[in-house]
Scaffold this motif. Structure first.
Motif, PDB file in Angstrom:
ATOM      1  N   ILE A   1     -20.354  -6.611 -20.087  1.00 25.60           N
ATOM      2  CA  ILE A   1     -19.787  -6.237 -18.796  1.00 25.60           C
ATOM      3  C   ILE A   1     -18.268  -6.271 -18.873  1.00 25.60           C
ATOM      4  CG2 ILE A   1     -19.841  -8.606 -17.900  1.00 25.60           C
ATOM      5  CD1 ILE A   1     -20.369  -5.261 -15.979  1.00 25.60           C
ATOM      6  N   ALA A   2     -17.722  -7.005 -19.857  1.00 25.38           N
ATOM      7  CA  ALA A   2     -16.277  -7.052 -20.030  1.00 25.38           C
ATOM      8  C   ALA A   2     -15.708  -5.712 -20.468  1.00 25.38           C
ATOM      9  CB  ALA A   2     -15.907  -8.132 -21.047  1.00 25.38           C
ATOM     10  N   LYS A   3     -16.556  -4.770 -20.849  1.00 23.49           N
ATOM     11  CA  LYS A   3     -16.116  -3.430 -21.229  1.00 23.49           C
ATOM     12  C   LYS A   3     -16.058  -2.494 -20.030  1.00 23.49           C
ATOM     13  CE  LYS A   3     -16.140  -4.529 -25.636  1.00 23.49           C
ATOM     14  NZ  LYS A   3     -14.882  -4.720 -26.387  1.00 23.49           N
ATOM     15  N   ALA A   4     -16.414  -2.990 -18.853  1.00 22.59           N
ATOM     16  CA  ALA A   4     -16.534  -2.121 -17.683  1.00 22.59           C
ATOM     17  C   ALA A   4     -15.230  -1.417 -17.341  1.00 22.59           C
ATOM     18  CB  ALA A   4     -17.028  -2.927 -16.480  1.00 22.59           C
ATOM     19  N   THR A   5     -14.126  -2.164 -17.356  1.00 18.68           N
ATOM     20  CA  THR A   5     -12.843  -1.560 -16.997  1.00 18.68           C
ATOM     21  C   THR A   5     -12.484  -0.435 -17.963  1.00 18.68           C
ATOM     22  OG1 THR A   5     -12.052  -3.628 -16.019  1.00 18.68           O
ATOM     23  CG2 THR A   5     -10.391  -2.002 -16.645  1.00 18.68           C
ATOM     24  N   ASN A   6     -12.686  -0.673 -19.259  1.00 19.23           N
ATOM     25  CA  ASN A   6     -12.410   0.350 -20.254  1.00 19.23           C
ATOM     26  C   ASN A   6     -13.274   1.582 -20.030  1.00 19.23           C
ATOM     27  OD1 ASN A   6     -13.647   1.384 -23.128  1.00 19.23           O
ATOM     28  ND2 ASN A   6     -11.424   1.160 -23.233  1.00 19.23           N
ATOM     29  N   ILE A   7     -14.555   1.364 -19.725  1.00 16.74           N
ATOM     30  CA  ILE A   7     -15.473   2.486 -19.510  1.00 16.74           C
ATOM     31  C   ILE A   7     -15.093   3.268 -18.262  1.00 16.74           C
ATOM     32  CG2 ILE A   7     -17.864   3.054 -18.917  1.00 16.74           C
ATOM     33  CD1 ILE A   7     -18.714   0.825 -20.842  1.00 16.74           C
TER      34      ILE A   7
ATOM     35  N   GLU B   1      -5.265  -4.395 -25.450  1.00 16.57           N
ATOM     36  CA  GLU B   1      -4.818  -3.467 -24.412  1.00 16.57           C
ATOM     37  C   GLU B   1      -5.958  -2.998 -23.522  1.00 16.57           C
ATOM     38  OE1 GLU B   1      -2.640   0.952 -24.167  1.00 16.57           O
ATOM     39  OE2 GLU B   1      -2.769  -0.140 -26.065  1.00 16.57           O
ATOM     40  N   ASN B   2      -7.144  -2.820 -24.102  1.00 15.13           N
ATOM     41  CA  ASN B   2      -8.266  -2.289 -23.332  1.00 15.13           C
ATOM     42  C   ASN B   2      -9.199  -3.359 -22.787  1.00 15.13           C
ATOM     43  OD1 ASN B   2      -7.513   0.424 -23.747  1.00 15.13           O
ATOM     44  ND2 ASN B   2      -8.471   0.419 -25.774  1.00 15.13           N
ATOM     45  N   GLN B   3      -8.835  -4.631 -22.952  1.00  8.37           N
ATOM     46  CA  GLN B   3      -9.712  -5.683 -22.450  1.00  8.37           C
ATOM     47  C   GLN B   3      -8.907  -6.888 -21.972  1.00  8.37           C
ATOM     48  OE1 GLN B   3     -13.066  -6.614 -24.952  1.00  8.37           O
ATOM     49  NE2 GLN B   3     -13.665  -8.375 -23.701  1.00  8.37           N
ATOM     50  N   GLY B   4      -8.107  -6.688 -20.966  1.00  6.30           N
ATOM     51  CA  GLY B   4      -7.444  -7.802 -20.312  1.00  6.30           C
ATOM     52  C   GLY B   4      -6.065  -8.145 -20.809  1.00  6.30           C
TER      53      GLY B   4
ATOM     54  N   LYS C   1     -16.832   4.626 -27.882  1.00  9.13           N
ATOM     55  CA  LYS C   1     -16.191   5.935 -27.847  1.00  9.13           C
ATOM     56  C   LYS C   1     -17.236   7.042 -27.714  1.00  9.13           C
ATOM     57  CE  LYS C   1     -12.824   8.868 -30.253  1.00  9.13           C
ATOM     58  NZ  LYS C   1     -13.563  10.102 -29.985  1.00  9.13           N
ATOM     59  N   ALA C   2     -18.338   6.903 -28.456  1.00  6.92           N
ATOM     60  CA  ALA C   2     -19.401   7.896 -28.372  1.00  6.92           C
ATOM     61  C   ALA C   2     -19.963   7.963 -26.959  1.00  6.92           C
ATOM     62  CB  ALA C   2     -20.514   7.569 -29.371  1.00  6.92           C
ATOM     63  N   PHE C   3     -20.099   6.810 -26.316  1.00  2.00           N
ATOM     64  CA  PHE C   3     -20.594   6.796 -24.934  1.00  2.00           C
ATOM     65  C   PHE C   3     -19.558   7.400 -23.994  1.00  2.00           C
ATOM     66  CE2 PHE C   3     -20.948   4.579 -20.794  1.00  2.00           C
ATOM     67  CZ  PHE C   3     -22.198   5.055 -20.405  1.00  2.00           C
ATOM     68  N   ASN C   4     -18.303   6.953 -24.110  1.00  9.28           N
ATOM     69  CA  ASN C   4     -17.259   7.463 -23.224  1.00  9.28           C
ATOM     70  C   ASN C   4     -17.022   8.959 -23.398  1.00  9.28           C
ATOM     71  OD1 ASN C   4     -16.763   4.933 -22.093  1.00  9.28           O
ATOM     72  ND2 ASN C   4     -15.164   4.418 -23.583  1.00  9.28           N
ATOM     73  N   ASP C   5     -17.290   9.465 -24.606  1.00  6.41           N
ATOM     74  CA  ASP C   5     -17.118  10.901 -24.872  1.00  6.41           C
ATOM     75  C   ASP C   5     -18.325  11.732 -24.429  1.00  6.41           C
ATOM     76  OD1 ASP C   5     -14.661  10.381 -25.961  1.00  6.41           O
ATOM     77  OD2 ASP C   5     -15.298  10.570 -28.055  1.00  6.41           O
ATOM     78  N   GLY C   6     -19.361  11.072 -23.903  1.00  4.18           N
ATOM     79  CA  GLY C   6     -20.529  11.800 -23.430  1.00  4.18           C
ATOM     80  C   GLY C   6     -21.524  12.163 -24.502  1.00  4.18           C
ATOM     81  N   GLU C   7     -21.420  11.549 -25.686  1.00  2.00           N
ATOM     82  CA  GLU C   7     -22.336  11.851 -26.784  1.00  2.00           C
ATOM     83  C   GLU C   7     -23.559  10.946 -26.787  1.00  2.00           C
ATOM     84  OE1 GLU C   7     -21.985  14.464 -28.769  1.00  2.00           O
ATOM     85  OE2 GLU C   7     -20.214  14.929 -27.544  1.00  2.00           O
TER      86      GLU C   7
ATOM     87  N   ASN D   1     -12.209   3.585 -16.957  1.00  2.00           N
ATOM     88  CA  ASN D   1     -10.966   4.330 -17.188  1.00  2.00           C
ATOM     89  C   ASN D   1     -11.122   5.465 -18.196  1.00  2.00           C
ATOM     90  OD1 ASN D   1      -9.586   2.632 -15.431  1.00  2.00           O
ATOM     91  ND2 ASN D   1      -8.928   1.235 -17.040  1.00  2.00           N
ATOM     92  N   SER D   2     -12.176   5.416 -19.014  1.00  2.00           N
ATOM     93  CA  SER D   2     -12.313   6.382 -20.113  1.00  2.00           C
ATOM     94  C   SER D   2     -13.354   7.470 -19.869  1.00  2.00           C
ATOM     95  CB  SER D   2     -12.667   5.646 -21.414  1.00  2.00           C
ATOM     96  OG  SER D   2     -11.687   4.681 -21.740  1.00  2.00           O
ATOM     97  N   ALA D   3     -14.405   7.148 -19.122  1.00  5.64           N
ATOM     98  CA  ALA D   3     -15.521   8.078 -18.967  1.00  5.64           C
ATOM     99  C   ALA D   3     -15.197   9.177 -17.952  1.00  5.64           C
ATOM    100  CB  ALA D   3     -16.772   7.318 -18.548  1.00  5.64           C
ATOM    101  N   ASN D   4     -15.541  10.401 -18.296  1.00  6.53           N
ATOM    102  CA  ASN D   4     -15.330  11.530 -17.385  1.00  6.53           C
ATOM    103  C   ASN D   4     -16.660  12.055 -16.870  1.00  6.53           C
ATOM    104  OD1 ASN D   4     -12.440  11.663 -17.627  1.00  6.53           O
ATOM    105  ND2 ASN D   4     -12.724  12.530 -19.675  1.00  6.53           N
TER     106      ASN D   4
END
Length: 442
Positions: free
Chosen positions: A290-296, A55-58, A276-282, A298-301
């Motif tokens: 780079i394939a994680k870019a879309t997930n990041i 779901e989170n990668q294509g 998750k730790a990165f996307n949560d700001g920890e 959409n998730s990072a605030n």
């Protein structure tokens, strides 16, 4: 000196040896031409496409392509099947092939370019073209650069499939956290700066400075080889494990010091936990695909940015190519034809561009960069530029001869022993290299 590709070897069951290895790599291809036709009963040719895109990668893009292709004609019906990673896909393929239920198309990791052709029944794209589609004789050369097409060839020069997904590891960073630590919002420009930035973030904010993708040895190879080591070398045709060189140990020691001495990098064996730790700001900086870019995105605030993998002083950046090629594993003639038509559909310019936009991979085909879809996507997603900038630094993902699964696991264990503080760098790397060499030699 030749850097080889990495294999993730699976132990074959006796059933596979009887089934999938029979006629390995060359299922019968009968003469004929033209498009895939409906069966004699008038039913559609139904094929399965196995992929690893969740779901989170294509995953959504995969289903969109399947739906669009199925609606575009009335002769072929494609069904997608998700597998949780390339390793699981091959294990499932092993079982289904042995039971006589092989799918038509499977995604195969670049890391398995030696293992897959040697152990599974498949049809080379060149065989498909020469037998059924002579009008497509120039399709592969016109669609892909030689450097990309060569990724899908094993050491014997056999083209095992069609290139599809291409990725490389980039450095994502939280510009807000860097700013809070008094650091440049442009991110680190070298490995030394990367280490210094991570330490400053920890000291100034209490957050972790960095996480480097674990779970496999992809980023580990980038660290060691960017530091000047070579994972595997061939001399006189003989393969030798060489990652425990002085330069390799120095690179690994620097990484270990971030975790164990500075406490600025976090050791998490689960990539999902690290992201998750990165996307949560920890975590301020994250080295991942780079394939994680879309997930990041959409998730990072926070203000998330990217830059190229940090270079070691005096060395050239080396980033292993990740992703996959599409292999045709259909045993039936009409399914083989149908598989080829679906693959060509996936590789047209706009669909290649949509795949990049849906996953964050870098373009595999020549024509994708001419698509307005890709141009618009790159304009909206500047994170992609880092991966585009380091395509020339791509190296092959090391393919271990011999007992490759065990070799891969030995490297993972080595990393975890070092980062877990149970063994020092010299001891762990020397022991691991000796073990891997014994596995190579059988």
């Amino acid at each position: 000196m030749n850097i080889k590709k990495k294999i993730l070897t699976l132990l074959l069951s006796s059933a596979l040896l009887v089934g999938a290895l029979a006629g390995c790599g060359n299922p019968a291809v009968s003469s004929g031409s033209g498009s895939a036709a409906a069966t004699d009963s008038g039913e559609k040719v139904k094929i399965q496409y196995w992929h690893i895109n969740g779901e989170n990668q294509g995953g959504a893009a995969v289903q969109e392509f399947i739906d669009e292709f199925n609606a575009s004609q009335d002769r072929i019906e494609v069904e997608g099947r998700y597998n949780n990673g390339y390793d699981e896909l091959l294990k499932n393929l092993q079982a289904d092939t042995a039971a006589g239920n092989a799918p038509a198309i499977v995604q195969v990791s670049w890391s398995n370019i030696e293992y897959f052709p040697a152990n599974f029944a498949y049809v080379s794209p060149n065989e498909i073209v020469s037998s059924y589609y002579p009008e497509d004789s120039n399709f592969l050369s016109s669609t892909f650069e030689d450097s990309i097409l060569n990724l899908a060839k094993n050491n014997d020069g056999i083209l095992a499939g069609v290139p599809y997904s291409v990725s490389n590891p980039v450095l994502y960073y939280n510009a807000d956290l860097l700013k809070a630590a008094g650091l440049s919002e442009n991110g680190p420009q070298s490995w030394d700066e990367f280490v210094a930035f991570a330490k400053a973030v920890k000291e100034q904010t209490g957050k972790f400075g960095a996480y480097l993708q674990e779970g496999d040895t992809w980023v580990l190879q980038a660290i060691l080889e960017s530091g000047g080591a070579s994972m595997l070398t061939y001399e006189g045709g003989a393969p030798t494990a060489t990652f425990a060189s002085d330069k390799g140990k120095a690179a690994m020691q620097s990484y270990a010091d971030m975790v164990l001495t500075d406490g600025s990098a976090v050791h998490l064996t689960s990539n999902d936990d690290g992201l998750k730790a990165f996307n949560d700001g920890e975590v301020a900086m994250c080295v991942s695909s780079i394939a994680k870019a879309t997930n990041i995105i959409n998730s990072a605030n926070f203000d998330v940015r990217s830059t190229t993998f940090p270079e070691f002083s005096g060395e050239q950046r080396a980033v292993p190519a990740g992703g996959c090629y599409l292999a045709i594993t259909a045993q039936d003639t009409e399914e083989q034809k149908a598989a080829w038509e679906f693959i060509k559909f996936l590789c047209n310019d706009d669909n290649s561009a949509k795949w990049v936009a849906g996953t964050g991979y870098v373009p595999a085909t020549k024509g994708a960069e001419n698509s307005q879809i890709l141009k618009d996507y790159l304009g909206r997603n500047p994170l992609m530029q880092a991966a585009m900038n380091q395509r020339s630094n791509a190296v092959q993902w090391t393919a271990w001869p011999g007992s490759a699964l065990e070799a891969q696991q030995a490297l993972i264990d080595m990393r975890d022993q070092i980062l877990g503080g149970t063994k020092d760098v010299n001891t762990a790397m020397d022991e691991c290299q000796t073990k891997v060499q014994s596995l190579i030699e059988g």
